[in-house]
Design a protein around this motif. Sequence first.
Motif, PDB file in Angstrom:
ATOM      1  N   SER A 254       0.668  -1.256  -0.086  1.00 20.90           N
ATOM      2  CA  SER A 254       0.163   0.051   0.113  1.00 20.90           C
ATOM      3  C   SER A 254       0.808   1.173   0.024  1.00 20.90           C
ATOM      4  CB  SER A 254      -0.869   0.100   1.329  1.00 20.90           C
ATOM      5  OG  SER A 254      -0.011   0.216   2.606  1.00 20.90           O
ATOM      6  N   GLN A 255       0.196   2.350  -0.062  1.00 21.02           N
ATOM      7  CA  GLN A 255       0.977   3.537   0.092  1.00 21.02           C
ATOM      8  C   GLN A 255       1.853   3.840   1.364  1.00 21.02           C
ATOM      9  OE1 GLN A 255      -2.204   3.475   0.011  1.00 21.02           O
ATOM     10  NE2 GLN A 255      -3.204   5.251   1.163  1.00 21.02           N
ATOM     11  N   PHE A 256       1.404   3.001   2.360  1.00 23.45           N
ATOM     12  CA  PHE A 256       2.052   3.210   3.590  1.00 23.45           C
ATOM     13  C   PHE A 256       3.267   2.522   3.728  1.00 23.45           C
ATOM     14  CE2 PHE A 256      -2.728   3.545   4.384  1.00 23.45           C
ATOM     15  CZ  PHE A 256      -2.938   4.798   4.962  1.00 23.45           C
ATOM     16  N   ASN A 257       3.443   1.505   2.686  1.00 24.97           N
ATOM     17  CA  ASN A 257       4.442   0.842   2.782  1.00 24.97           C
ATOM     18  C   ASN A 257       5.736   1.001   1.483  1.00 24.97           C
ATOM     19  OD1 ASN A 257       4.866  -0.808   5.113  1.00 24.97           O
ATOM     20  ND2 ASN A 257       2.908  -1.728   4.357  1.00 24.97           N
ATOM     21  N   VAL A 258       5.759   2.534   1.236  1.00 24.44           N
ATOM     22  CA  VAL A 258       6.686   2.950   0.453  1.00 24.44           C
ATOM     23  C   VAL A 258       7.543   4.000   1.295  1.00 24.44           C
ATOM     24  CG1 VAL A 258       7.333   4.202  -1.703  1.00 24.44           C
ATOM     25  CG2 VAL A 258       5.042   2.738  -1.556  1.00 24.44           C
ATOM     26  N   TYR A 259       9.066   3.301   1.415  1.00 25.19           N
ATOM     27  CA  TYR A 259       9.687   4.137   2.417  1.00 25.19           C
ATOM     28  C   TYR A 259      10.723   5.105   1.501  1.00 25.19           C
ATOM     29  CZ  TYR A 259       7.413   1.076   5.375  1.00 25.19           C
ATOM     30  OH  TYR A 259       6.463  -0.161   6.169  1.00 25.19           O
ATOM     31  N   GLU A 260      11.129   6.076   2.197  1.00 22.24           N
ATOM     32  CA  GLU A 260      12.115   7.024   1.615  1.00 22.24           C
ATOM     33  C   GLU A 260      13.392   6.452   2.473  1.00 22.24           C
ATOM     34  OE1 GLU A 260      11.344  11.345   0.179  1.00 22.24           O
ATOM     35  OE2 GLU A 260      10.878  11.080   2.232  1.00 22.24           O
TER      36      GLU A 260
END
Length: 562
Positions: A254-260
């Motif tokens: 999900s968008q919550f699990n894309v990390y910088e």
Amino acid sequence: MATIGDFDPLNSTVPATKIELTVSCRNLLDMDTFSKSDPVVVLYVQGIGTKEWREFGRTEVIDNTLNPDFVRKFVLDFFFEEKQNLRFDVYNVDTRSSNISKHQDFLGQMFCTLGEIIGSTGSRLERTLSGIPGKKCGNIIFTAEELSNCRDIATMQLCANKLDKKDFFGKSDPFLVFYRSNEDGTFTICHKTEVIKNTLNPVWQPFTIPVRALCNGDYDRTVKVDVYDWDRNGSHDFIGEFTTSYREFSRGQSQFNVYEVLNHKKKGKKKKYVNSGTVTLLSFKVESEYTFVDFIRGGTQLNFTVAIDFTASNGNPSQPTSLHYMSPYQMNAYAMALKAVGEIIQDYDSDKMFPAYGFGAKLPPDGKISHVFPLNSNSENPNCVGIEGVLEAYFQSLRTVQLYGPTNFAPVINQVARCAEDVTDGSQYFVLLMITDGVISDMVQTKEAVVNAAALPMSIIIVGVGPAEFDAMEELDGDEVRVSSKGRIAERDIVQFVPFRDYIDRQGNQVLSMARLAKDVLAEIPEQLLGFMKTRDIEPQPALPTSSTTTTAPLGLNNLCI
């Protein structure tokens, strides 16, 4: 900041499986005049490398019985890679005193290891109590059961996008290092991915990790992930890091699990710095996993084989400078490594018969060079009785063979692999311990043998002894780059290499040196066994019946493979 070098398996062990011990006694001595004894069992444990016993706990007191079944359990952390010595003292309680050994009647005692209990048929062990000369003290009975918590295992896959370029002539060779946070704010390493060569957009293979290793049961505990560029010399370049938690991972893709990926030093120097790339969670699932103890309770046997280097580079065994020198005062490094590993594994092998080989020697009577010869000189049955039998055969071989060369590993690996090929149903798992002083002469053939063995129920432990440089050995230990041969990549990492000198106690405590070695080299065996079982969809058998009439294979047949 925690670094890769902070991974110390002696001090950062993943929380262990918890084992619950139930205790009973039968036919205890009757020490009371007008009634029967009032027994209690006291458990003592030993620390690694020390002979000092400390009290771990006590059962309740049961009045007026010689056949107690205690309700209060002992719950112990189980570490396969440690020799966990236990002592059980039984007393008849006359007065309620904390100093039980001075104020109560001693009824007997028994010594064993936790591994012996777990490795017994059905994880049930019955032993005779002793300690009172001329008296039959009765029996003590243990049943071990693994507590069902912490069985969840997470499988996840990640990829990265637009990572920083770190290599001058290429891109980057990225890999991830996962750390769980500790209560004191420090971090403990818990997983490393494989290295993906020459890319800024890697997609790592899915991997599994016990949930307890990732967060120790606290779903909101911080998980830190470092991104590195792999370098052959070990000085890996730091690309950046990000933090998350098990709970965030469990949301899945999900968008919550894309990390910088952030490099804070770089951010402090460059005003326009945004990030060093991103890491994305592609998939995440959790399932309850079978454990090592499940397979042992179901009857899986660990078959232990030893192979010892008899090449001339070890030096003349009659000289004190030789690595094979048999001092009357202390064991040499070969004997220490063999004893350290063997004494733990033997608890999980019912017949205690161990094949033992040598390699790189000229054999009598014609001086023929052999790269796989039985230490007991019996080519039809290379098994030795117990670890002491292996040591005896090793010492005898030193008196009869001529050290020569070269240092070829492949013949011994292939020998054990032929045994493993015949038993792929999960009933047996083979562990080969190779002890050597030098660089492998047949690296190409050895790599091929390892790749083939990785598809079998088999693990290989290589212990390097002496002062030689063992850099080439790291090629076989696939922690970072999986072993490959002729375009084929090993399907599992089955090799663990360590130089013994890294574990030698500076004060000369051989017991501590051996414990350190065993703890490190055996730590991966349970996961390697589980990895094989999972890839073959093998489930553990139900726990074996615990009756005393359970039959076992005739002596030596479990391990006999020529």
